[in-house]
Design an enzyme around this catalytic site. Structure first.
Site, PDB file in Angstrom:
ATOM      1  N   ALA A  65       0.855  -1.182   0.000  1.00  0.00           N
ATOM      2  CA  ALA A  65       0.000   0.000   0.000  1.00  0.00           C
ATOM      3  C   ALA A  65       0.894   1.236   0.000  1.00  0.00           C
ATOM      4  CB  ALA A  65      -0.909  -0.014   1.221  1.00  0.00           C
ATOM      5  N   GLY A 108       0.662  -5.094   0.913  1.00  0.00           N
ATOM      6  CA  GLY A 108      -0.522  -5.173   0.067  1.00  0.00           C
ATOM      7  C   GLY A 108      -0.232  -5.793  -1.296  1.00  0.00           C
ATOM      8  N   GLU A 111      -0.479  -9.408  -0.734  1.00  0.00           N
ATOM      9  CA  GLU A 111      -1.898  -9.701  -0.513  1.00  0.00           C
ATOM     10  C   GLU A 111      -2.697  -9.648  -1.817  1.00  0.00           C
ATOM     11  OE1 GLU A 111      -1.950  -6.608   2.628  1.00  0.00           O
ATOM     12  OE2 GLU A 111      -3.074  -8.091   3.761  1.00  0.00           O
TER      13      GLU A 111
HETATM   14  C1  HXC Z   1       5.077   4.343  -1.197  1.00  0.00           C
HETATM   15  C2  HXC Z   1       7.025   3.392  -1.934  1.00  0.00           C
HETATM   16  C3  HXC Z   1       6.637   2.155  -1.411  1.00  0.00           C
HETATM   17  C4  HXC Z   1       5.361   2.074  -0.758  1.00  0.00           C
HETATM   18  C5  HXC Z   1       8.575   1.928  -2.326  1.00  0.00           C
HETATM   19  N1  HXC Z   1       8.234   3.197  -2.494  1.00  0.00           N
HETATM   20  N2  HXC Z   1       7.625   1.263  -1.671  1.00  0.00           N
HETATM   21  N3  HXC Z   1       6.254   4.480  -1.841  1.00  0.00           N
HETATM   22  N4  HXC Z   1       4.635   3.197  -0.681  1.00  0.00           N
HETATM   23  N5  HXC Z   1       4.888   0.943  -0.265  1.00  0.00           N
HETATM   24  C6  HXC Z   1       9.011   4.245  -3.163  1.00  0.00           C
HETATM   25  C7  HXC Z   1      10.188   4.689  -2.377  1.00  0.00           C
HETATM   26  O1  HXC Z   1       9.820   5.605  -1.393  1.00  0.00           O
HETATM   27  C8  HXC Z   1      11.079   5.290  -3.432  1.00  0.00           C
HETATM   28  O2  HXC Z   1      10.580   6.568  -3.751  1.00  0.00           O
HETATM   29  C9  HXC Z   1      10.798   4.394  -4.645  1.00  0.00           C
HETATM   30  O3  HXC Z   1       9.541   3.750  -4.375  1.00  0.00           O
HETATM   31  C10 HXC Z   1      11.853   3.322  -4.829  1.00  0.00           C
HETATM   32  O4  HXC Z   1      11.993   2.624  -3.609  1.00  0.00           O
HETATM   33  P1  HXC Z   1      13.419   2.466  -2.862  1.00  0.00           P
HETATM   34  O5  HXC Z   1      13.098   2.216  -1.426  1.00  0.00           O
HETATM   35  O6  HXC Z   1      14.325   3.585  -3.192  1.00  0.00           O
HETATM   36  O7  HXC Z   1      13.950   1.138  -3.551  1.00  0.00           O
HETATM   37  P2  HXC Z   1      14.867  -0.010  -2.929  1.00  0.00           P
HETATM   38  O8  HXC Z   1      15.987   0.612  -2.127  1.00  0.00           O
HETATM   39  O9  HXC Z   1      15.202  -0.909  -4.075  1.00  0.00           O
HETATM   40  O10 HXC Z   1      13.930  -0.786  -1.893  1.00  0.00           O
HETATM   41  C11 HXC Z   1      12.814  -1.459  -2.389  1.00  0.00           C
HETATM   42  C12 HXC Z   1      11.911  -1.887  -1.208  1.00  0.00           C
HETATM   43  C13 HXC Z   1      11.590  -0.632  -0.349  1.00  0.00           C
HETATM   44  C14 HXC Z   1      12.627  -2.936  -0.336  1.00  0.00           C
HETATM   45  C15 HXC Z   1      10.651  -2.516  -1.780  1.00  0.00           C
HETATM   46  O11 HXC Z   1      11.106   0.407  -1.203  1.00  0.00           O
HETATM   47  C16 HXC Z   1      10.560  -0.864   0.713  1.00  0.00           C
HETATM   48  O12 HXC Z   1      10.850  -1.426   1.776  1.00  0.00           O
HETATM   49  N6  HXC Z   1       9.312  -0.406   0.455  1.00  0.00           N
HETATM   50  C17 HXC Z   1       8.236  -0.499   1.434  1.00  0.00           C
HETATM   51  C18 HXC Z   1       7.706  -1.916   1.504  1.00  0.00           C
HETATM   52  C19 HXC Z   1       6.607  -2.016   2.558  1.00  0.00           C
HETATM   53  O13 HXC Z   1       6.822  -1.677   3.737  1.00  0.00           O
HETATM   54  N7  HXC Z   1       5.419  -2.438   2.126  1.00  0.00           N
HETATM   55  C20 HXC Z   1       4.260  -2.535   3.023  1.00  0.00           C
HETATM   56  C21 HXC Z   1       3.463  -1.264   2.975  1.00  0.00           C
HETATM   57  S1  HXC Z   1       2.132  -1.305   4.097  1.00  0.00           S
HETATM   58  P3  HXC Z   1      11.594   7.815  -3.965  1.00  0.00           P
HETATM   59  O14 HXC Z   1      10.665   8.961  -4.159  1.00  0.00           O
HETATM   60  O15 HXC Z   1      12.445   7.916  -2.731  1.00  0.00           O
HETATM   61  O16 HXC Z   1      12.365   7.445  -5.195  1.00  0.00           O
HETATM   62  C22 HXC Z   1       0.963  -2.236   3.343  1.00  0.00           C
HETATM   63  C23 HXC Z   1      -0.303  -2.400   4.097  1.00  0.00           C
HETATM   64  C24 HXC Z   1      -1.242  -3.319   3.394  1.00  0.00           C
HETATM   65  O17 HXC Z   1       1.144  -2.729   2.286  1.00  0.00           O
HETATM   66  C25 HXC Z   1      -2.646  -2.931   3.643  1.00  0.00           C
HETATM   67  C26 HXC Z   1      -3.537  -3.266   2.532  1.00  0.00           C
HETATM   68  C27 HXC Z   1      -3.275  -2.685   1.170  1.00  0.00           C
END
Ligand code: HXC
Length: 257
Positions: A65, A108, A111
Site C-alpha cells: 500500500a 498489500g 496480498e
Molecule cells: C510508497 C514506496 C513504497 C510504498 C517503495 N516506495 N515502496 N512508496 N509506498 N509501499 C518508493 C520509495 O519511497 C522510493 O521513492 C521508490 O519507491 C523506490 O523505492 P526504494 O526504497 O528507493 O527502492 P529499494 O531501495 O530498491 O527498496 C525497495 C523496497 C523498499 C525494499 C521494496 O522500497 C521498501 O521497503 N518499500 C516499502 C515496503 C513495505 O513496507 N510495504 C508494506 C506497505 S504497508 P523515492 O521517491 O524515494 O524514489 C501495506 C499495508 C497493506 O502494504 C494494507 C492493505 C493494502
C-alpha cells in the site's frame, strides 16, 4: 476517463492489467484500487474475455500500500471512507485471475497476489508482509490468505518478523504455482491465461467457484457444491462439444458462453 495508475489491454481472449506507478514501485494507492477493480469488473462482464492477468514491472509487482498516502491518515478516514474497501470486490470476479509476479510483492502487493486465483512468479520475485516494520499489520487479507496458503508457522514468521522469501521458497511452500525465468514471466502467464480462456467458459467459472468453496464452510458442503456444479456442467453446450470431440478424436471448439 482512462485509468492513470494501471494499463488495461486485451490480448485475444485475455484481459491484461499492468500496475503502472513505477516511481513508487507500484504502491497501491486509493486511485489504483478503484481503477483496478473497475478494470476487473469490466473484463468480468466482457464476453470476449475468458481470463485475466495482473502484473507489474520487472522490479516490482507491488511494494505494498502507498505509505506516503497512508502516513498521516487518521483512523476515521480509514474507517469512514473504507480506503481498502475496493479490494474486497476481487472475490466477486468470476473469471480466473493469474498474478504474474516479478520483483517485490510486499505487504498489500503480496496480498493482492494472494487475492488472485494463482501466482506465476519470476525467479527474482520476493514475497513478504513487512507491515510490522511500519507499526501496522496486513490489511487486505494477508493474515488469513497467507496462513491458509503456507500454514501457521511460516505465516507467523513472515507477518511477525517482516522478512521476505524468494521465489524458490515461495514455490516450495505452495504460495506460488510456478516459477519461470524473469524474461519469460509475462509470456508464461499469458499462455496459461490463453489456455484457460480457450475452455468451456461455464465450466471454467464453475471450476473456480468449486475450488474456492474449499476455503469456506465444512468439507461436506464443499463436496456437495462441487457435485451440483459437476452435474450442472452437463447442461452446457461445451460439455457436449468437449466430450464429442474426444470421442471423435478431434480438437474441441468451445463457444465461450
Ligand atoms: C510508497 C514506496 C513504497 C510504498 C517503495 N516506495 N515502496 N512508496 N509506498 N509501499 C518508493 C520509495 O519511497 C522510493 O521513492 C521508490 O519507491 C523506490 O523505492 P526504494 O526504497 O528507493 O527502492 P529499494 O531501495 O530498491 O527498496 C525497495 C523496497 C523498499 C525494499 C521494496 O522500497 C521498501 O521497503 N518499500 C516499502 C515496503 C513495505 O513496507 N510495504 C508494506 C506497505 S504497508 P523515492 O521517491 O524515494 O524514489 C501495506 C499495508 C497493506 O502494504 C494494507 C492493505 C493494502
Amino acid at each position: 476517463s482512462s485509468p492513470q495508475t494501471i494499463i488495461v489491454e486485451r490480448r485475444d481472449r485475455v484481459g491484461l492489467i499492468t500496475l503502472n506507478r513505477p516511481k513508487s514501485l507500484n504502491a497501491l494507492n486509493g486511485q489504483l484500487a478503484i481503477e483496478a477493480l473497475a478494470a476487473l469488473k469490466a473484463f468480468d462482464a466482457d464476453d470476449r474475455v475468458g481470463s485475466i492477468v495482473i502484473t507489474g514491472s520487472a522490479r516490482a509487482f507491488a511494494a505494498g500500500a502507498d505509505i506516503a498516502e497512508m502516513a498521516e491518515k487518521p483512523f476515521t478516514d480509514f474507517y469512514m471512507n473504507d480506503f481498502l474497501g475496493p479490494w474486497d470486490d476481487v472475490k466477486s470476479i468470476s473469471k480466473p485471475i493469474i498474478a504474474a509476479v516479478g520483483g517485490f510483492a510486499l505487504g498489500g502487493g503480496c496480498e493482492l497476489a494472494l487475492l488472485c486465483d494463482f501466482i506465476i512468479a519470476s525467479e527474482d520475485a520476493q514475497f513478504g508482509q513487512p507491515e510490522i516494520k511500519l507499526g501496522i499489520l496486513p490489511g487486505i487479507g494477508g493474515s488469513q490468505r497467507l496462513t491458509r496458503a503456507v500454514g501457521k508457522s511460516l505465516a507467523m514468521d513472515l507477518v511477525l518478523t517482516g522478512r521476505t522469501i524468494g521465489a524458490a521458497e515461495a514455490k516450495a511452500v505452495g504460495l506460488v504455482a510456478r516459477v519461470v525465468p524473469s524474461s519469460d514471466l509475462l509470456q508464461a502467464a499469458l499462455e496459461a491465461a490463453h489456455t484457460i480462456a480457450g475452455y468451456n467458459a461455464p465450466a471454467v467459472k464453475m471450476a473456480k467457484e468449486a475450488v474456492n468453496r474449499a476455503f469456506e464452510g465444512p468439507l461436506s458442503e464443499g463436496l456437495r457444491h462441487e457435485r451440483l456444479l459437476f452435474q450442472a456442467a452437463f447442461a452446457t453446450e461445451g460439455q457436449k462439444e468437449g466430450m464429442n470431440a474426444f470421442v471423435n478424436k478431434r480438437a474441441p471448439v468451445f463457444r465461450h458462453r
